[in-house]
Write a protein that holds these residues in place. Structure first.
Motif, PDB file in Angstrom:
ATOM      1  N   LEU A 146      34.000  49.409  46.568  1.00  0.00           N
ATOM      2  CA  LEU A 146      35.327  49.256  45.993  1.00  0.00           C
ATOM      3  C   LEU A 146      35.313  48.090  45.014  1.00  0.00           C
ATOM      4  O   LEU A 146      35.025  46.953  45.387  1.00  0.00           O
ATOM      5  CB  LEU A 146      36.351  48.996  47.099  1.00  0.00           C
ATOM      6  N   VAL A 147      35.611  48.368  43.756  1.00  0.00           N
ATOM      7  CA  VAL A 147      35.647  47.343  42.716  1.00  0.00           C
ATOM      8  C   VAL A 147      37.113  47.102  42.357  1.00  0.00           C
ATOM      9  O   VAL A 147      37.849  48.039  42.035  1.00  0.00           O
ATOM     10  CB  VAL A 147      34.855  47.783  41.466  1.00  0.00           C
ATOM     11  N   ILE A 148      37.536  45.851  42.428  1.00  0.00           N
ATOM     12  CA  ILE A 148      38.917  45.464  42.144  1.00  0.00           C
ATOM     13  C   ILE A 148      39.058  45.164  40.663  1.00  0.00           C
ATOM     14  O   ILE A 148      38.307  44.356  40.117  1.00  0.00           O
ATOM     15  CB  ILE A 148      39.336  44.210  42.955  1.00  0.00           C
ATOM     16  N   ALA A 149      40.051  45.775  40.029  1.00  0.00           N
ATOM     17  CA  ALA A 149      40.318  45.536  38.609  1.00  0.00           C
ATOM     18  C   ALA A 149      41.765  45.084  38.441  1.00  0.00           C
ATOM     19  O   ALA A 149      42.547  45.704  37.733  1.00  0.00           O
ATOM     20  CB  ALA A 149      40.044  46.806  37.807  1.00  0.00           C
ATOM     21  N   ASP A 150      42.118  44.013  39.149  1.00  0.00           N
ATOM     22  CA  ASP A 150      43.483  43.483  39.095  1.00  0.00           C
ATOM     23  C   ASP A 150      43.412  41.971  38.930  1.00  0.00           C
ATOM     24  O   ASP A 150      43.229  41.233  39.897  1.00  0.00           O
ATOM     25  CB  ASP A 150      44.254  43.846  40.369  1.00  0.00           C
ATOM     26  N   GLU A 151      43.554  41.500  37.709  1.00  0.00           N
ATOM     27  CA  GLU A 151      43.451  40.068  37.413  1.00  0.00           C
ATOM     28  C   GLU A 151      44.620  39.264  37.988  1.00  0.00           C
ATOM     29  O   GLU A 151      44.526  38.052  38.146  1.00  0.00           O
ATOM     30  CB  GLU A 151      43.382  39.862  35.896  1.00  0.00           C
ATOM     31  N   ASN A 152      45.731  39.942  38.288  1.00  0.00           N
ATOM     32  CA  ASN A 152      46.925  39.244  38.782  1.00  0.00           C
ATOM     33  C   ASN A 152      47.049  39.271  40.301  1.00  0.00           C
ATOM     34  O   ASN A 152      48.041  38.785  40.837  1.00  0.00           O
ATOM     35  CB  ASN A 152      48.182  39.862  38.156  1.00  0.00           C
ATOM     36  N   LEU A 153      46.069  39.825  40.981  1.00  0.00           N
ATOM     37  CA  LEU A 153      46.124  39.912  42.433  1.00  0.00           C
ATOM     38  C   LEU A 153      46.112  38.520  43.049  1.00  0.00           C
ATOM     39  O   LEU A 153      45.313  37.664  42.659  1.00  0.00           O
ATOM     40  CB  LEU A 153      44.932  40.733  42.952  1.00  0.00           C
ATOM     41  N   LYS A 154      47.012  38.296  43.999  1.00  0.00           N
ATOM     42  CA  LYS A 154      47.099  37.012  44.709  1.00  0.00           C
ATOM     43  C   LYS A 154      47.062  37.282  46.206  1.00  0.00           C
ATOM     44  O   LYS A 154      47.375  38.383  46.660  1.00  0.00           O
ATOM     45  CB  LYS A 154      48.407  36.301  44.356  1.00  0.00           C
ATOM     46  N   LYS A 155      46.720  36.270  46.956  1.00  0.00           N
ATOM     47  CA  LYS A 155      46.735  36.401  48.411  1.00  0.00           C
ATOM     48  C   LYS A 155      48.149  36.789  48.844  1.00  0.00           C
ATOM     49  O   LYS A 155      49.123  36.174  48.414  1.00  0.00           O
ATOM     50  CB  LYS A 155      46.320  35.083  49.072  1.00  0.00           C
ATOM     51  N   GLY A 156      48.255  37.831  49.644  1.00  0.00           N
ATOM     52  CA  GLY A 156      49.547  38.295  50.139  1.00  0.00           C
ATOM     53  C   GLY A 156      50.211  39.332  49.250  1.00  0.00           C
ATOM     54  O   GLY A 156      51.283  39.829  49.583  1.00  0.00           O
ATOM     55  N   SER A 157      49.567  39.682  48.118  1.00  0.00           N
ATOM     56  CA  SER A 157      50.149  40.691  47.227  1.00  0.00           C
ATOM     57  C   SER A 157      50.361  42.012  47.964  1.00  0.00           C
ATOM     58  O   SER A 157      49.518  42.428  48.766  1.00  0.00           O
ATOM     59  CB  SER A 157      49.237  40.955  46.030  1.00  0.00           C
TER      60      SER A 157
ATOM     61  N   ALA B  86      43.633  47.547  51.814  1.00  0.00           N
ATOM     62  CA  ALA B  86      43.871  46.268  52.486  1.00  0.00           C
ATOM     63  C   ALA B  86      42.554  45.514  52.567  1.00  0.00           C
ATOM     64  O   ALA B  86      41.510  46.104  52.867  1.00  0.00           O
ATOM     65  CB  ALA B  86      44.437  46.504  53.891  1.00  0.00           C
ATOM     66  N   LEU B  87      42.640  44.217  52.306  1.00  0.00           N
ATOM     67  CA  LEU B  87      41.430  43.405  52.297  1.00  0.00           C
ATOM     68  C   LEU B  87      41.780  41.957  52.616  1.00  0.00           C
ATOM     69  O   LEU B  87      42.943  41.578  52.647  1.00  0.00           O
ATOM     70  CB  LEU B  87      40.747  43.496  50.931  1.00  0.00           C
ATOM     71  N   SER B  88      40.747  41.179  52.838  1.00  0.00           N
ATOM     72  CA  SER B  88      40.915  39.738  52.972  1.00  0.00           C
ATOM     73  C   SER B  88      40.714  39.139  51.583  1.00  0.00           C
ATOM     74  O   SER B  88      39.664  39.341  50.972  1.00  0.00           O
ATOM     75  CB  SER B  88      39.897  39.157  53.945  1.00  0.00           C
ATOM     76  N   PHE B  89      41.721  38.431  51.095  1.00  0.00           N
ATOM     77  CA  PHE B  89      41.657  37.891  49.742  1.00  0.00           C
ATOM     78  C   PHE B  89      40.426  37.015  49.536  1.00  0.00           C
ATOM     79  O   PHE B  89      39.833  37.002  48.463  1.00  0.00           O
ATOM     80  CB  PHE B  89      42.930  37.105  49.428  1.00  0.00           C
ATOM     81  N   SER B  90      40.005  36.315  50.570  1.00  0.00           N
ATOM     82  CA  SER B  90      38.835  35.428  50.442  1.00  0.00           C
ATOM     83  C   SER B  90      37.552  36.212  50.141  1.00  0.00           C
ATOM     84  O   SER B  90      36.601  35.660  49.591  1.00  0.00           O
ATOM     85  CB  SER B  90      38.656  34.577  51.696  1.00  0.00           C
ATOM     86  N   ASP B  91      37.510  37.505  50.466  1.00  0.00           N
ATOM     87  CA  ASP B  91      36.333  38.320  50.164  1.00  0.00           C
ATOM     88  C   ASP B  91      36.139  38.525  48.669  1.00  0.00           C
ATOM     89  O   ASP B  91      35.048  38.910  48.226  1.00  0.00           O
ATOM     90  CB  ASP B  91      36.428  39.693  50.841  1.00  0.00           C
TER      91      ASP B  91
ATOM     92  N   MET C 247      46.741  47.639  44.796  1.00  0.00           N
ATOM     93  CA  MET C 247      47.233  48.984  44.484  1.00  0.00           C
ATOM     94  C   MET C 247      46.075  49.916  44.155  1.00  0.00           C
ATOM     95  O   MET C 247      45.100  49.507  43.520  1.00  0.00           O
ATOM     96  CB  MET C 247      48.185  48.923  43.285  1.00  0.00           C
ATOM     97  N   GLN C 248      46.206  51.176  44.553  1.00  0.00           N
ATOM     98  CA  GLN C 248      45.132  52.143  44.307  1.00  0.00           C
ATOM     99  C   GLN C 248      44.843  52.327  42.823  1.00  0.00           C
ATOM    100  O   GLN C 248      43.716  52.647  42.439  1.00  0.00           O
ATOM    101  CB  GLN C 248      45.458  53.486  44.961  1.00  0.00           C
ATOM    102  N   GLU C 249      45.843  52.089  41.968  1.00  0.00           N
ATOM    103  CA  GLU C 249      45.638  52.218  40.525  1.00  0.00           C
ATOM    104  C   GLU C 249      44.810  51.076  39.942  1.00  0.00           C
ATOM    105  O   GLU C 249      44.390  51.133  38.789  1.00  0.00           O
ATOM    106  CB  GLU C 249      46.989  52.256  39.792  1.00  0.00           C
ATOM    107  N   LYS C 250      44.586  50.024  40.735  1.00  0.00           N
ATOM    108  CA  LYS C 250      43.868  48.840  40.245  1.00  0.00           C
ATOM    109  C   LYS C 250      42.461  48.719  40.824  1.00  0.00           C
ATOM    110  O   LYS C 250      41.898  47.628  40.872  1.00  0.00           O
ATOM    111  CB  LYS C 250      44.667  47.576  40.595  1.00  0.00           C
ATOM    112  N   VAL C 251      41.910  49.835  41.298  1.00  0.00           N
ATOM    113  CA  VAL C 251      40.548  49.817  41.860  1.00  0.00           C
ATOM    114  C   VAL C 251      39.761  51.014  41.330  1.00  0.00           C
ATOM    115  O   VAL C 251      40.323  51.969  40.808  1.00  0.00           O
ATOM    116  CB  VAL C 251      40.553  49.861  43.406  1.00  0.00           C
ATOM    117  N   ARG C 252      38.459  50.939  41.527  1.00  0.00           N
ATOM    118  CA  ARG C 252      37.599  52.081  41.271  1.00  0.00           C
ATOM    119  C   ARG C 252      36.443  52.009  42.276  1.00  0.00           C
ATOM    120  O   ARG C 252      36.096  50.936  42.772  1.00  0.00           O
ATOM    121  CB  ARG C 252      37.115  52.117  39.829  1.00  0.00           C
TER     122      ARG C 252
END
Length: 138
Positions: A117-128, A55-60, A106-111
């Motif tokens: 924590l590095v996000i590797a999800d190009e389709n992530l949107k606020k509220g996903s 869980a995170l703040s999308f603005s971050d 999703m845990q599968e979209k991070v490392r």
């Protein structure tokens, strides 16, 4: 043969609304409720994760910096804390989002790299991956 209008008139003159009747729910199968039914609470009762992840703040994500993982929220957990900007929380399906969080990746979209924590999800949107409070039943 009669017209559609004449048929409608005959039907409306011969159909009458039945009075409401109280009965056990099991006997009411196939019937229609005479009144609206309102839930006493929202379901879910809080913003809830629909995935295992973070869980995170999308603005971050605007800064492109890795986020610091500062806690964990399990479903049913009584733990309470607010998410600090630049941080993320490990979260499990059904758990309440901490205040300050608005998105779950999703845990599968991070490392994890160098503790961040590095996000590797190009389709992530606020509220996903978030079920909003009352989104199933209001």
């Amino acid at each position: 043969m009669i017209s559609v209008e004449a048929a409608k008139k005959i039907i409306l003159e011969n159909v009458h609304t039945l009075p409401p009747k109280k009965m056990a729910l099991l006997q009411a199968a196939g019937l229609i409720s005479a009144e609206d039914i309102y839930a006493p609470i929202h379901i879910p009762a809080f913003d809830q994760s629909s995935m295992d992840g973070y869980a995170l703040s999308f603005s971050d994500l605007e800064s492109s910096k890795p986020l610091k993982v500062t806690g964990e929220m399990a479903a049913g957990s009584a733990e309470s804390f607010s998410l600090i900007p630049g941080n993320a929380v490990r979260i499990f399906t059904g758990a309440a989002l901490p205040p300050g969080a608005d998105t779950v990746v999703m845990q599968e979209k991070v490392r994890i790299e160098n503790g961040g924590l590095v996000i590797a999800d190009e389709n992530l949107k606020k509220g996903s991956n978030v079920r909003a409070k009352g989104s199933e039943i209001k």
